[in-house]
Design an enzyme around this catalytic site. Structure first.
Site, PDB file in Angstrom:
ATOM      1  N   HIS A   1      26.062  -7.459  25.864  1.00  0.00           N
ATOM      2  CA  HIS A   1      25.796  -8.726  26.552  1.00  0.00           C
ATOM      3  C   HIS A   1      26.321  -8.662  27.994  1.00  0.00           C
ATOM      4  O   HIS A   1      25.665  -9.120  28.924  1.00  0.00           O
ATOM      5  CB  HIS A   1      26.511  -9.882  25.841  1.00  0.00           C
ATOM      6  CG  HIS A   1      26.072 -10.107  24.414  1.00  0.00           C
ATOM      7  ND1 HIS A   1      26.876  -9.819  23.342  1.00  0.00           N
ATOM      8  CD2 HIS A   1      24.927 -10.607  23.905  1.00  0.00           C
ATOM      9  CE1 HIS A   1      26.248 -10.130  22.217  1.00  0.00           C
ATOM     10  NE2 HIS A   1      25.063 -10.609  22.525  1.00  0.00           N
TER      11      HIS A   1
ATOM     12  N   GLN B   1      11.483  -8.171  20.850  1.00  0.00           N
ATOM     13  CA  GLN B   1      11.814  -9.486  21.406  1.00  0.00           C
ATOM     14  C   GLN B   1      11.596  -9.506  22.922  1.00  0.00           C
ATOM     15  O   GLN B   1      10.987 -10.441  23.463  1.00  0.00           O
ATOM     16  CB  GLN B   1      13.275  -9.805  21.085  1.00  0.00           C
ATOM     17  CG  GLN B   1      13.869 -10.977  21.829  1.00  0.00           C
ATOM     18  CD  GLN B   1      15.274 -11.274  21.349  1.00  0.00           C
ATOM     19  OE1 GLN B   1      15.455 -11.809  20.267  1.00  0.00           O
ATOM     20  NE2 GLN B   1      16.273 -10.935  22.135  1.00  0.00           N
TER      21      GLN B   1
ATOM     22  N   VAL C   1      23.261  -0.677  25.347  1.00  0.00           N
ATOM     23  CA  VAL C   1      24.635  -0.158  25.460  1.00  0.00           C
ATOM     24  C   VAL C   1      25.068   0.307  24.068  1.00  0.00           C
ATOM     25  O   VAL C   1      24.849  -0.398  23.076  1.00  0.00           O
ATOM     26  CB  VAL C   1      25.583  -1.247  25.992  1.00  0.00           C
ATOM     27  CG1 VAL C   1      27.023  -0.735  26.043  1.00  0.00           C
ATOM     28  CG2 VAL C   1      25.136  -1.708  27.374  1.00  0.00           C
TER      29      VAL C   1
HETATM   30  P1  AMP Z   1      22.024 -11.849  20.918  1.00  0.00           P
HETATM   31  O1  AMP Z   1      23.299 -12.548  21.235  1.00  0.00           O
HETATM   32  O2  AMP Z   1      22.128 -10.840  19.824  1.00  0.00           O
HETATM   33  O3  AMP Z   1      20.866 -12.801  20.763  1.00  0.00           O
HETATM   34  O4  AMP Z   1      21.678 -10.981  22.208  1.00  0.00           O
HETATM   35  C1  AMP Z   1      21.581 -11.578  23.485  1.00  0.00           C
HETATM   36  C2  AMP Z   1      21.007 -10.560  24.440  1.00  0.00           C
HETATM   37  O5  AMP Z   1      21.857  -9.432  24.491  1.00  0.00           O
HETATM   38  C3  AMP Z   1      19.615 -10.071  24.012  1.00  0.00           C
HETATM   39  O6  AMP Z   1      18.799  -9.954  25.168  1.00  0.00           O
HETATM   40  C4  AMP Z   1      19.930  -8.721  23.427  1.00  0.00           C
HETATM   41  O7  AMP Z   1      18.842  -7.803  23.502  1.00  0.00           O
HETATM   42  C5  AMP Z   1      21.073  -8.255  24.309  1.00  0.00           C
HETATM   43  N1  AMP Z   1      21.842  -7.204  23.646  1.00  0.00           N
HETATM   44  C6  AMP Z   1      22.389  -7.234  22.410  1.00  0.00           C
HETATM   45  N2  AMP Z   1      22.964  -6.044  22.120  1.00  0.00           N
HETATM   46  C7  AMP Z   1      22.757  -5.249  23.205  1.00  0.00           C
HETATM   47  C8  AMP Z   1      23.102  -3.901  23.520  1.00  0.00           C
HETATM   48  N3  AMP Z   1      23.756  -3.127  22.671  1.00  0.00           N
HETATM   49  N4  AMP Z   1      22.725  -3.410  24.730  1.00  0.00           N
HETATM   50  C9  AMP Z   1      22.037  -4.185  25.611  1.00  0.00           C
HETATM   51  N5  AMP Z   1      21.692  -5.467  25.377  1.00  0.00           N
HETATM   52  C10 AMP Z   1      22.039  -5.987  24.186  1.00  0.00           C
END
Ligand code: AMP
Length: 278
Positions: A33, A149, A172
């Site tokens: 994030h 997504q 990441v």
């Molecule tokens: P979430 O809180 O899981 O809904 O994720 C919020 C945002 O963070 C989304 O755009 C996810 O794709 C991104 N995100 C979650 N995990 C990662 C990661 N490991 N690397 C990059 N972006 C991420």
């Protein structure tokens, strides 16, 4: 920390020429994030992060109730990261009494995660549209970790002429390759060790790809075998055209992406790998 009303006030206080970057999240923040926040800070003058665990993207038997909620730690991380505002809409603000309108994607949402979580992308697109309208950002940042997504949001923004730039950011990973995810917290120590097979499977496929392998089946089966050998259960592992997520042909000739979901114990993890034709 701000609600919808405070968000409007906050925005009125900003210089009108400043570019607003927006990072929507469900909290339980990690470096993945924060990498989106860093990209937003690079590209924009002001950064708003939302934290909202969206009930409409969880199925009845999914983990909405036990989804990790770590608001204090999240706010501390965001303040250290230098974000300008943390938007914490209430469920009743996002879904007011009588709410009955949903975003439906007819094509790209059907396969991959959409096949196994049929409610999921309708919930995601609906909340993203709502949040985009509430925040009114110039640029919104999504992780390619959730590749389908990201592509669906970009599609929706084009289809509905939403005045925002959608920027996809790289995944990441932990030092051993596991993609960071709020759901990694669910893994036992043993499952955590097994889950590395996802990225090692993807890396084996990448090595084959770099050595000239273009057969979809060969690329897919090396990943499935690696995950299954580590006691993971593959829910799906598919290759698709990276531009439109249509299923890849038997032999790949355009930029492609491998998309997969696998279970370790009760925990479902997703990952992907972009394969570029040079
Ligand atoms: P979430 O809180 O899981 O809904 O994720 C919020 C945002 O963070 C989304 O755009 C996810 O794709 C991104 N995100 C979650 N995990 C990662 C990661 N490991 N690397 C990059 N972006 C991420």
């Amino acid at each position: 920390m701000i609600s919808v009303k405070e968000l409007q006030q906050f925005k009125r206080g900003l210089a009108s020429e400043g570019k607003i970057g927006f990072v929507p999240t469900m909290g339980a923040l990690h470096e993945g994030h924060l990498s989106l926040v860093q990209q937003a800070k690079k590209n924009c003058d002001h950064v708003i992060v939302s934290i909202f665990v969206n009930p409409k993207q969880f199925g009845p038997s999914e983990d909405f109730a036990r989804y990790p909620r770590t608001l204090d730690a999240d706010c501390q991380l965001l303040s250290q990261a230098g974000v300008d505002a943390v938007f914490l809409p209430l469920a009743g603000e996002v879904y007011p009494e009588g709410f009955q309108t949903f975003v439906v994607n007819s094509d790209m949402s059907r396969g991959f995660c959409g096949e196994f979580r049929p409610h999921f992308f309708g919930g995601v697109l609906t909340v993203v549209l709502k949040l985009l309208n509430m925040v009114g950002a110039n640029e919104v940042f999504f992780g390619k970790k959730d590749y389908q997504q990201y592509k669906l949001v970009a599609r929706m923004v084009d289809d509905f002429s939403i005045p925002v730039i959608v920027t996809g950011c790289p995944t990441v990973r932990e030092s051993d390759g596991l993609a960071l995810s709020s759901r990694n917290k669910y893994l036992t120590e043993e499952e955590r060790a097994q889950a590395v097979s996802i990225s090692s499977g993807l890396n084996k496929a990448l090595a084959l790809w770099k050595a000239g392998e273009r057969k979809t089946l060969a690329l897919k089966s090396v990943i499935e075998k690696t995950i299954e050998a580590a006691s993971g259960r593959v829910e799906y592992c598919e290759l698709a055209d990276a531009s439109n997520l249509l299923p890849a042909p038997e032999k790949i000739s355009t930029n492609a992406v491998i998309l997969l979901a696998a279970y370790f114990g009760q925990t479902r993890l997703i990952d992907n790998l972009e394969l570029t034709v040079v």
